[in-house]
Design a protein around this motif. Sequence first.
Motif, short mmCIF file in Angstrom:
data_model
loop_
_atom_site.label_atom_id
_atom_site.label_comp_id
_atom_site.label_asym_id
_atom_site.label_seq_id
_atom_site.Cartn_x
_atom_site.Cartn_y
_atom_site.Cartn_z
N TRP A 112 0.67 -1.27 -0.09
CA TRP A 112 0.07 0.01 -0.05
C TRP A 112 0.93 1.25 -0.08
O TRP A 112 2.02 1.01 0.59
CB TRP A 112 -0.85 0.08 1.41
N GLU B 102 -5.38 9.17 -1.01
CA GLU B 102 -6.05 8.10 -1.75
C GLU B 102 -5.05 6.97 -1.33
O GLU B 102 -3.88 6.97 -1.55
CB GLU B 102 -6.49 8.13 -3.00
N PHE C 253 -3.52 3.70 -2.68
CA PHE C 253 -3.13 2.68 -3.70
C PHE C 253 -2.48 1.54 -3.31
O PHE C 253 -1.73 1.52 -2.32
CB PHE C 253 -2.45 3.62 -4.82
N ARG C 254 -2.31 0.36 -4.10
CA ARG C 254 -1.51 -0.88 -4.01
C ARG C 254 -0.94 -1.08 -5.11
O ARG C 254 -1.35 -0.84 -6.21
CB ARG C 254 -2.60 -1.84 -3.73
N PRO D 37 -0.02 -0.77 -10.53
CA PRO D 37 -0.75 0.06 -9.31
C PRO D 37 -2.12 0.32 -9.73
O PRO D 37 -2.58 0.47 -10.88
CB PRO D 37 0.29 1.54 -9.58
N GLU D 38 -2.92 0.28 -8.68
CA GLU D 38 -4.27 0.36 -8.65
C GLU D 38 -4.86 1.19 -7.34
O GLU D 38 -4.09 0.95 -6.17
CB GLU D 38 -5.01 -0.85 -8.94
N PRO D 39 -5.97 1.72 -7.33
CA PRO D 39 -6.76 2.04 -6.00
C PRO D 39 -6.97 1.01 -5.44
O PRO D 39 -7.33 -0.05 -5.72
CB PRO D 39 -7.81 2.89 -6.48
#
Length: 438
Positions: A259, A265, A267-268, A274-276
């Motif tokens: 994370w 926000e 993200f991971r 990478p993505e929310p």
Amino acid sequence: MIDGDDFKAFVAAELERVRTRSFGLTTDVLDDAGLTAQHSRLMSPLVWDLAHVGNYEELWLLRAAAGIDPMRPEIDSLYDAFEHPRAERPALPLLRPREAGDYISLVRRKVLDSLDSIRLTPEQPLLDGGFVYRMVVQHEHQHDETMLATHQLRRGAPVLPDTDSAPPPPPTGPEILPPEVYVEAGEFLMGTSTDPWAYDNERPAHTRDLPAYWIDTTPVSNGEYATFVTDGGYDDPRWWTTEGWEWRNRTGQRSPAFWRREGGEWFRERFGRPEPVPPDEPVQHVCWYEADAYARWAGKRLPTEAEWEKAASWDPASLTKRRFPWGDEPPTPERANLGQGRFRPAPVGSFPAGESPVGARQMLGDVWEWTATDFTGHPGFCVFPYREYSEVFFGTAYKVLRGGSWATDPLACRTTFRNWDYPIRRQIFAGFRCARDA
């Protein structure tokens, strides 16, 4: 139960299925440099895992079961998981990727050829019910899950798919599901004495008597865990054990592995992408100390291993035990997120068809669940077929995990299956749910 020629056909098909999976995580997606590199000191080079599963298969299915002379006895020590720690394996004279692939393929051909002459007889414990074949298939699936953890730690361009071959049923919203389910006091049957797939640490079946308790309906979600983080959960020693607080200070960790926070926000990083962080998925890549701290912050605790198994498997109406939370029928995509179909957990509240007798959801698949229990043998435990599978790990150093993850194959998952790891481990696909006394 499958037996005779039908069992041999089943074994042949499952051996091929798991090998397809193994190649799909190694030689099918990475070049030699990617296979021989050590992507983390926590993990082996992927080429070690690939040759190891073939060497294990040779040891047990050719030498032990079929009585065939060793093919490559000089490499046995290289692929002995207890002789060489993971951090040392890159320095060993390992088989190169092509040689490893040729070796394990030759082992497989000899295993398939030997099936016709094998007698599944109760007089030979390894062959009784085909145990040794079930053990080898599960072993390779377990290493495939380890390979997936290596891929999660690997840097570089993504190589694994980002599509869902098995999308879950629409989840029931958390506003509809009760946050907890009640498990009444009383006896239940823990473990098994009859499951032909069960390892020694799942045996024997024995009666446990537990007081009443509450357990979370679903695993803790990313959104719930993020609230713990933003509430200062990592900065308040009240929620941490002494060992957990020392781990937090030594490592500097302030959120689950992979994370990061950007512009308010979360993200991971998931297999190089990478993505929310999806707030409705079960949190994963948290260690036992983090799970324990969250539970304390939430006014609860981690369930014991016995509490987890009772909630997952015991039907209080019929006083019978279930192999899976929903019954004894095999897992399906409608019941559980298993078998690498999604490459991530399904939203909490998914799989109403997989609900346990007390109403708990997602107790198999999605994320391994940390429990409060140290790993040891059940009363009456007997080593079979070798100490290094279970017994050498017994003690206070390891915590028990239950339930399997999205990366666990259905053949290596059931309500009695026991996993274990150090309480600091975060690369595994582990989350948790909470419990409290009634």
